[in-house]
Design a protein around this motif. Structure first.
Motif, PDB file in Angstrom:
ATOM      1  N   MET A  90      43.333  46.897  40.758  1.00  0.00           N
ATOM      2  CA  MET A  90      43.939  45.622  41.487  1.00  0.00           C
ATOM      3  C   MET A  90      43.954  46.020  43.074  1.00  0.00           C
ATOM      4  SD  MET A  90      47.609  43.647  40.619  1.00  0.00           S
ATOM      5  CE  MET A  90      47.178  43.931  38.851  1.00  0.00           C
ATOM      6  N   GLU A  91      43.980  47.204  43.372  1.00  0.00           N
ATOM      7  CA  GLU A  91      43.960  47.369  44.972  1.00  0.00           C
ATOM      8  C   GLU A  91      42.669  46.943  45.689  1.00  0.00           C
ATOM      9  OE1 GLU A  91      46.016  51.773  45.861  1.00  0.00           O
ATOM     10  OE2 GLU A  91      44.219  51.870  44.956  1.00  0.00           O
ATOM     11  N   LEU A  92      41.763  46.680  44.790  1.00  0.00           N
ATOM     12  CA  LEU A  92      40.364  46.401  45.528  1.00  0.00           C
ATOM     13  C   LEU A  92      40.376  45.017  45.628  1.00  0.00           C
ATOM     14  CD1 LEU A  92      39.900  49.192  44.628  1.00  0.00           C
ATOM     15  CD2 LEU A  92      37.589  48.477  43.985  1.00  0.00           C
ATOM     16  N   LEU A  93      41.353  44.197  45.126  1.00  0.00           N
ATOM     17  CA  LEU A  93      40.937  42.479  44.899  1.00  0.00           C
ATOM     18  C   LEU A  93      41.025  41.909  46.706  1.00  0.00           C
ATOM     19  CD1 LEU A  93      42.752  41.686  41.864  1.00  0.00           C
ATOM     20  CD2 LEU A  93      40.444  41.854  42.493  1.00  0.00           C
ATOM     21  N   PRO A  94      41.906  42.541  47.421  1.00  0.00           N
ATOM     22  CA  PRO A  94      42.184  41.729  48.635  1.00  0.00           C
ATOM     23  C   PRO A  94      40.769  42.203  49.510  1.00  0.00           C
ATOM     24  CG  PRO A  94      44.154  42.784  47.947  1.00  0.00           C
ATOM     25  CD  PRO A  94      43.316  43.183  47.100  1.00  0.00           C
ATOM     26  N   SER A 116      38.820  45.086  33.266  1.00  0.00           N
ATOM     27  CA  SER A 116      38.802  43.700  33.228  1.00  0.00           C
ATOM     28  C   SER A 116      39.713  43.266  34.345  1.00  0.00           C
ATOM     29  CB  SER A 116      39.663  43.396  32.047  1.00  0.00           C
ATOM     30  OG  SER A 116      40.882  43.875  31.967  1.00  0.00           O
ATOM     31  N   THR A 117      40.391  44.010  35.234  1.00  0.00           N
ATOM     32  CA  THR A 117      40.935  43.475  36.326  1.00  0.00           C
ATOM     33  C   THR A 117      39.941  42.735  37.371  1.00  0.00           C
ATOM     34  OG1 THR A 117      42.554  45.221  36.116  1.00  0.00           O
ATOM     35  CG2 THR A 117      42.737  43.992  38.158  1.00  0.00           C
ATOM     36  N   ILE A 118      38.889  43.438  37.487  1.00  0.00           N
ATOM     37  CA  ILE A 118      37.718  43.085  38.120  1.00  0.00           C
ATOM     38  C   ILE A 118      36.999  41.956  37.527  1.00  0.00           C
ATOM     39  CG2 ILE A 118      35.661  43.811  39.673  1.00  0.00           C
ATOM     40  CD1 ILE A 118      38.063  44.999  40.866  1.00  0.00           C
ATOM     41  N   THR A 119      36.504  42.249  36.166  1.00  0.00           N
ATOM     42  CA  THR A 119      35.593  41.276  35.514  1.00  0.00           C
ATOM     43  C   THR A 119      36.053  40.037  35.438  1.00  0.00           C
ATOM     44  OG1 THR A 119      36.535  42.154  33.158  1.00  0.00           O
ATOM     45  CG2 THR A 119      34.337  43.028  34.241  1.00  0.00           C
ATOM     46  N   ALA A 120      37.445  39.834  35.019  1.00  0.00           N
ATOM     47  CA  ALA A 120      38.169  38.678  34.850  1.00  0.00           C
ATOM     48  C   ALA A 120      38.172  37.936  36.146  1.00  0.00           C
ATOM     49  CB  ALA A 120      39.542  38.545  34.213  1.00  0.00           C
ATOM     50  N   VAL A 121      38.217  38.436  37.386  1.00  0.00           N
ATOM     51  CA  VAL A 121      38.433  37.813  38.504  1.00  0.00           C
ATOM     52  C   VAL A 121      37.186  37.276  38.944  1.00  0.00           C
ATOM     53  CG1 VAL A 121      38.906  38.181  41.168  1.00  0.00           C
ATOM     54  CG2 VAL A 121      40.360  38.883  39.206  1.00  0.00           C
ATOM     55  N   LEU A 122      36.188  38.200  38.843  1.00  0.00           N
ATOM     56  CA  LEU A 122      34.697  37.649  39.100  1.00  0.00           C
ATOM     57  C   LEU A 122      34.332  36.523  38.436  1.00  0.00           C
ATOM     58  CD1 LEU A 122      32.532  41.051  38.945  1.00  0.00           C
ATOM     59  CD2 LEU A 122      33.508  39.779  41.165  1.00  0.00           C
ATOM     60  N   SER A 123      34.680  36.360  36.915  1.00  0.00           N
ATOM     61  CA  SER A 123      34.456  35.272  36.295  1.00  0.00           C
ATOM     62  C   SER A 123      35.272  33.975  36.956  1.00  0.00           C
ATOM     63  CB  SER A 123      34.606  35.339  34.738  1.00  0.00           C
ATOM     64  OG  SER A 123      33.678  36.497  34.437  1.00  0.00           O
ATOM     65  N   SER A 124      36.425  33.935  37.007  1.00  0.00           N
ATOM     66  CA  SER A 124      37.283  33.158  37.575  1.00  0.00           C
ATOM     67  C   SER A 124      36.854  32.569  38.891  1.00  0.00           C
ATOM     68  CB  SER A 124      38.804  33.522  37.536  1.00  0.00           C
ATOM     69  OG  SER A 124      39.586  32.499  38.086  1.00  0.00           O
TER      70      SER A 124
END
Length: 343
Positions: A90-94, A116-124
């Motif tokens: 999650m640290e990477l998202l911003p 999935s913290t990254i994959t779900a965000v890429l899809s969304s």
């Protein structure tokens, strides 16, 4: 939805640990995995953020984010595969430049847990299909469990086509000791039974676009710009099927999480809920709240079908679930899921 090209001989696979890295005692296992990927004809590129587990991560957050971005923007890359999950993706998202990524070729990003913290965000956020499935370090040439062994075959499905998977015959709460035996594989011994907590009003299926992953991390993102299910559901009139699995939340933590999701309107955005097996073992104290009691108290009145104990997450094996795919999940003769890779 934008689907990455199907994996095939010659596909270039980038390996980077954007959460937890590979410890020294797991290097031999990693080499077994590498040998398997190369035997499939994949070209493998290793990142710098791969080995080491200092302060729960492979490298400082900015370094992990920069490496992930470099692979995401490199259109010679076909897939980005972390060794496994961890704690702090999650640290990477911003730090990710989503505007720049709108111009990049979609790549497969795959795995479960913190992946999935990254994959779900890429899809969304980007509309890129991504895969919630067995982690890289589970994928060896000698895997005998069918869902695990079939992971790469699912990801070779061309756009416009479909694939189906059945519920596992058995699952396990024990992971193989890959530090002592680098070629160790899953040994499922507990009969699997997907079941309805809340049956659909009509028929025996849930249908919609898949989105989901690790419950422990994703609940922090619901209702934010990173994982806006309300917006996603409006983009896809066929509706959403949310899949989740609990890793570490105690029953009381889970109560708070479900209530938080109710307060934010998450459940009003979905056609149905698909839950994996819970990795937390209930207390022996009869006065303590249990996992299934939480589900009964707080999910039964949502007005949507809820299926539980599916092959998702930390009580393996794992289905290969494509975020963004149009899915039909059915429960008869053990359970089955059919996924169409269509826009």
């Amino acid at each position: 939805m934008k689907y990455p090209a199907p994996l095939k001989k010659g596909s270039k696979i980038a390996i980077t640990a954007f959460s937890t890295g590979i410890a020294k005692e797991h290097e031999a296992r990693y080499q077994c995995v590498l040998a398997y990927f190369k035997s499939q004809g994949f070209n493998v590129v290793e990142g710098e953020c791969l080995r080491g587990q200092q302060k729960h991560v492979s490298a400082p957050a900015q370094q992990r984010a920069d490496e992930l971005m470099s692979f995401l923007l490199n259109d010679d890359i076909d897939a980005i595969v972390p060794p496994w999950g961890g704690e702090l993706a999650m640290e990477l998202l911003p730090m990710l430049d989503f505007d720049a990524l709108t111009k990049a070729k979609p790549k497969w990003v795959l795995g479960f847990s913190d992946v999935s913290t990254i994959t779900a965000v890429l899809s969304s956020k980007l509309g890129w299909a991504s895969a919630h499935c067995s982690n890289l370090m589970d994928l060896t040439s000698n895997a005998t469990e069918s869902l695990t062994a079939g992971t790469l075959a699912c990801l070779s499905t061309p756009y416009g086509e479909h694939f189906s998977q059945s519920a596992s015959a058995k699952h396990t709460r024990s992971w193989p000791n890959i530090a002592e035996d680098p070629e160790a594989v899953l040994q499922p011994e507990i009969p699997t039974q997907w079941r309805w907590l809340v049956k659909p009003e009509k028929g025996d299926t849930i249908e919609g676009r898949l989105i989901g992953g690790c419950w422990d991390t994703l609940f922090h993102l619901f209702g934010t710009d990173y994982l806006d299910l309300d917006s996603l559901s409006r983009q896809h009139p066929e509706g959403l099927v949310l899949f989740l699995e609990n890793v570490e939340m105690s029953p009381v933590d889970l109560v708070r999480t479900i209530l938080n999701m109710k307060f934010r309107g998450v459940f009003s955005c979905i056609n149905g809920l698909l839950l994996g097996r819970c990795a937390v073992v209930d207390s022996d104290n009869e006065d303590d709240l249990t996992y299934y009691e939480v589900l009964e108290r707080h999910l039964v009145g949502l007005g949507i079908p809820v299926m539980i104990d599916s092959d998702i997450g930390h009580v393996p094996p794992n289905l290969t679930l494509i975020n963004g795919a149009l899915a039909t999940v059915e429960l008869h003769d053990g359970g089955r899921i059919h996924q169409q890779l269509i826009a």
